[in-house]
Each structure stands twice: as C-alpha cells, then as structure tokens.
Design a protein around this motif. Structure first.
Motif, PDB file in Angstrom:
ATOM      1  N   ASP A 134      -3.077  10.418  -7.539  1.00 49.19           N
ATOM      2  CA  ASP A 134      -2.646   9.027  -7.557  1.00 49.19           C
ATOM      3  C   ASP A 134      -1.159   9.008  -7.887  1.00 49.19           C
ATOM      4  OD1 ASP A 134      -5.181   8.108  -7.009  1.00 49.19           O
ATOM      5  OD2 ASP A 134      -5.732   7.886  -9.112  1.00 49.19           O
ATOM      6  N   VAL A 135      -0.365   8.323  -7.079  1.00 50.04           N
ATOM      7  CA  VAL A 135       1.095   8.404  -7.167  1.00 50.04           C
ATOM      8  C   VAL A 135       1.698   7.005  -7.112  1.00 50.04           C
ATOM      9  CG1 VAL A 135       3.167   9.415  -6.128  1.00 50.04           C
ATOM     10  CG2 VAL A 135       0.981  10.626  -5.962  1.00 50.04           C
ATOM     11  N   GLU A 136       2.802   6.821  -7.863  1.00 52.84           N
ATOM     12  CA  GLU A 136       3.582   5.591  -7.768  1.00 52.84           C
ATOM     13  C   GLU A 136       4.370   5.606  -6.457  1.00 52.84           C
ATOM     14  OE1 GLU A 136       3.676   3.056  -9.883  1.00 52.84           O
ATOM     15  OE2 GLU A 136       2.412   3.945 -11.458  1.00 52.84           O
ATOM     16  N   VAL A 165      -2.158  11.547   3.999  1.00 50.31           N
ATOM     17  CA  VAL A 165      -3.065  10.400   4.045  1.00 50.31           C
ATOM     18  C   VAL A 165      -2.691   9.497   2.881  1.00 50.31           C
ATOM     19  CG1 VAL A 165      -5.457   9.620   4.025  1.00 50.31           C
ATOM     20  CG2 VAL A 165      -4.883  11.848   5.032  1.00 50.31           C
ATOM     21  N   TYR A 166      -2.388   8.240   3.193  1.00 53.27           N
ATOM     22  CA  TYR A 166      -1.826   7.334   2.197  1.00 53.27           C
ATOM     23  C   TYR A 166      -2.726   6.109   2.016  1.00 53.27           C
ATOM     24  CZ  TYR A 166       2.214  10.296   2.869  1.00 53.27           C
ATOM     25  OH  TYR A 166       3.042  11.394   2.950  1.00 53.27           O
ATOM     26  N   ASP A 167      -3.263   5.987   0.814  1.00 48.76           N
ATOM     27  CA  ASP A 167      -4.174   4.898   0.491  1.00 48.76           C
ATOM     28  C   ASP A 167      -3.482   3.542   0.631  1.00 48.76           C
ATOM     29  OD1 ASP A 167      -6.661   3.893  -0.537  1.00 48.76           O
ATOM     30  OD2 ASP A 167      -5.648   3.531  -2.431  1.00 48.76           O
ATOM     31  N   ASN A 168      -4.220   2.541   1.096  1.00 47.43           N
ATOM     32  CA  ASN A 168      -3.643   1.207   1.270  1.00 47.43           C
ATOM     33  C   ASN A 168      -3.081   0.648  -0.035  1.00 47.43           C
ATOM     34  OD1 ASN A 168      -4.375   1.251   3.975  1.00 47.43           O
ATOM     35  ND2 ASN A 168      -6.329   0.239   3.614  1.00 47.43           N
ATOM     36  N   ALA A 169      -3.708   0.993  -1.176  1.00 47.36           N
ATOM     37  CA  ALA A 169      -3.254   0.475  -2.466  1.00 47.36           C
ATOM     38  C   ALA A 169      -1.832   0.915  -2.791  1.00 47.36           C
ATOM     39  CB  ALA A 169      -4.204   0.927  -3.579  1.00 47.36           C
ATOM     40  N   GLY A 174       1.630  -0.741  -5.166  1.00 47.49           N
ATOM     41  CA  GLY A 174       2.704   0.114  -5.681  1.00 47.49           C
ATOM     42  C   GLY A 174       2.224   1.410  -6.284  1.00 47.49           C
ATOM     43  N   ARG A 175       0.921   1.645  -6.262  1.00 45.35           N
ATOM     44  CA  ARG A 175       0.352   2.907  -6.742  1.00 45.35           C
ATOM     45  C   ARG A 175      -0.953   3.141  -5.995  1.00 45.35           C
ATOM     46  NH1 ARG A 175       0.532   6.499 -10.962  1.00 45.35           N
ATOM     47  NH2 ARG A 175      -1.434   7.455 -11.575  1.00 45.35           N
ATOM     48  N   GLY A 176      -1.151   4.367  -5.526  1.00 51.28           N
ATOM     49  CA  GLY A 176      -2.365   4.650  -4.789  1.00 51.28           C
ATOM     50  C   GLY A 176      -2.560   6.136  -4.577  1.00 51.28           C
ATOM     51  N   HIS A 177      -3.663   6.475  -3.919  1.00 50.03           N
ATOM     52  CA  HIS A 177      -4.011   7.876  -3.710  1.00 50.03           C
ATOM     53  C   HIS A 177      -3.234   8.436  -2.523  1.00 50.03           C
ATOM     54  CE1 HIS A 177      -6.602  11.174  -4.866  1.00 50.03           C
ATOM     55  NE2 HIS A 177      -6.752  11.467  -3.576  1.00 50.03           N
ATOM     56  N   VAL A 178      -2.657   9.615  -2.716  1.00 47.92           N
ATOM     57  CA  VAL A 178      -1.892  10.295  -1.673  1.00 47.92           C
ATOM     58  C   VAL A 178      -2.447  11.707  -1.513  1.00 47.92           C
ATOM     59  CG1 VAL A 178       0.377  11.079  -0.910  1.00 47.92           C
ATOM     60  CG2 VAL A 178       0.171   8.964  -2.233  1.00 47.92           C
ATOM     61  N   GLY A 235      -8.866   1.711   7.134  1.00 52.39           N
ATOM     62  CA  GLY A 235      -8.760   2.849   6.237  1.00 52.39           C
ATOM     63  C   GLY A 235      -7.329   3.239   5.963  1.00 52.39           C
ATOM     64  N   PRO A 236      -7.149   4.306   5.189  1.00 51.91           N
ATOM     65  CA  PRO A 236      -5.805   4.734   4.813  1.00 51.91           C
ATOM     66  C   PRO A 236      -5.009   5.236   6.015  1.00 51.91           C
ATOM     67  CG  PRO A 236      -7.416   6.363   4.125  1.00 51.91           C
ATOM     68  CD  PRO A 236      -8.193   5.172   4.598  1.00 51.91           C
TER      69      PRO A 236
END
Length: 271
Positions: A134-136, A165-169, A174-178, A235-236
């Motif tokens: 999870d990354v900012e 692959v970049y999560d929509n969040a 401003g922070r999500g799963h990468v 999806g992402p």
C-alpha cells in the motif's frame, strides 16, 4: 586610508539599488561600514562590493534570506558550495515540474489534439514475480524504483517487459495498493519478491509516449474513449513499460501502455 563610498556610489558600483541595499541592511545581510550619527548617511567600504554582488545573485535565485545568511557566515568554501548546490538542485526540480506542467497544458489546450489510439485487448491469466504494498500517491515513483530494482536483483536477467497494477483507491483517495511485476516462468519467493497470478482481463489499451509527467492526460483520453464506447471500468488499471528508464536515458523514447479493465455496459432500456 581608503575613502568610504556613499550608498549611492555603492549602488552604482554594485548595480544593487539603494532600496535593496537598505533591505539588506535591515535583514542583517550587509551592514554599512559606517553610519554618520548626525546625518544618518550610510557609507560602505570597497571591500564590501563582492559581498553585495553575491547577495544580489543569491536573491535573484530565490535563495531564502536565512540560507543567504548561512552562506555568508560559512567560513569553509566547501560548506558554501554545498549550501548553494542544495538550493540549485531544488530550483532544477522546480524547473522540471514547471516544464512538465507547460507540456501538459500545451497538449490539453491544443486546438485539435491528436486522437488517442485505443484497442480492446484480451490478456490471459499470467503468473509473474511481483513486489506489492500500500503506497501513498506522492511516493509511487520512489517506491516503484526500489521495487523494480529488487525485482531485477532477484531475477537477474533484465529481459521481459515489466508492468504495474494500480488500485483505484490510489487515485481516488491518494493511497492504494500497488503491484509491480516482471514475467517469470518460476517466480521465486525472496525478500519482498513473490509469485502472483494476475487474472485474465479485457483491457482498453493506449500507449503513452514520453516521460510520465503528463501521463494523467493519456489516462483521461483513455477514460473518455471508454465512456464514448459504452464501456465501464472494471478493476485496477494496468501499466506495461514497453520502453522505459531501464532501457534508455532518453525520456522521449519511453513507451508506456495504459490498460483500463473494461466490460460492456448493458442497455437497461432494451427488453
């Protein structure tokens, strides 16, 4: 004994205005050599000319007053050079950001922007070697560089097109799963590197040309194409780094495929 210079003479010799010299005095950067207690006139020594010019140059470069004072107070040449270099690096970074913003604006404001070429592509299920976390959003570039370096060090042979692959969040909050990955027949589990199975997906794919400073513009163009073609994001987002910093130092040569997972929108008005 050398004579003192009036503030007007000093201004002419240094090309620093009287008003600016008074500001330098008030800030404690350049105190006159003498101030007549009866008239209040300011007088400077010829030896102060280089100091005035150094201050003026630093202020033209937007060096903060506190940093100017530290530079003037530093006795070692190396220390002065280091302080100036630090500020110049910041200026260069700001200049790069300004240039990137200008390029993006020119592209966005073009009277007839070149239409983005999008294709719908079926991507099969794939097993990859990956690093994920999870990354900012502001930290993505630095995190990506470290993760990709770890993948390269673990897998050795740099061949094989990497991707992410970049999560929509990530974009919405401003922070999500990468997740960044490289193809690998038998992905190892070592450090942060581990096997991941990417599901099969239908992607609306377009190629972004150049560095990533204006990649958001290409994202927007793909999104507009998706909407115009009655599709919906499912999806992402996936990125594929066909040609990037690992391949060439010339950003103009970089090619990044942006893939939006999509599915057809059902027309509820039809029976």
């Amino acid at each position: 004994m050398p004579r003192s210079l009036s503030i007007g003479e000093f201004a002419r010799l240094t090309h620093v205005s009287v008003r600016t010299l008074r500001r330098y005095h008030e800030a404690g950067l350049l105190v006159p050599d003498d101030v007549d207690e009866h008239t209040g006139y300011h007088y400077y020594a010829a030896a102060q000319i280089p100091t005035a010019q150094v201050i003026h140059r630093l202020r033209e470069l937007d060096v903060p007053l506190a940093t100017v004072r530290r530079i003037l107070d530093a006795s070692a040449t190396d220390t002065r050079s280091e302080l100036v270099s630090e500020h110049l690096h910041r200026l260069e970074a700001e200049l790069d950001r300004t240039r990137a913003a200008v390029r993006s604006l020119r592209r966005l404001l073009a009277p007839e922007p070149a239409p983005v070429e999008v294709e719908v592509r079926s991507v099969p299920r794939t097993t990859v070697a990956a690093v994920e976390d999870d990354v900012e959003l502001d930290d993505v570039l630095g995190w990506y560089a470290g993760a990709m370096a770890e993948l390269d060090a673990t897998l050795g042979d740099p061949r094989g097109t990497p991707g992410g692959v970049y999560d929509n969040a990530l974009f919405e909050l401003g922070r999500g799963h990468v997740l960044v990955h490289r193809p690998c027949v038998e992905p190892p589990t070592r450090g942060r590197v581990h096997p991941v199975e990417l599901p099969a997906v239908e992607l609306a794919v377009a190629t972004h040309v150049g560095d990533h400073d204006d990649i958001d513009v290409t994202y927007g163009e793909v999104g507009a194409w998706v909407v115009a073609n009655a599709l919906s994001v499912a999806g992402p987002v996936r990125e594929t780094y066909v040609l990037g910093p690992r391949d060439t130092d010339d950003p103009a040569q970089w090619r990044t495929e942006i893939g939006w997972p999509v599915f057809a929108v059902t027309d509820l008005g039809e029976s």
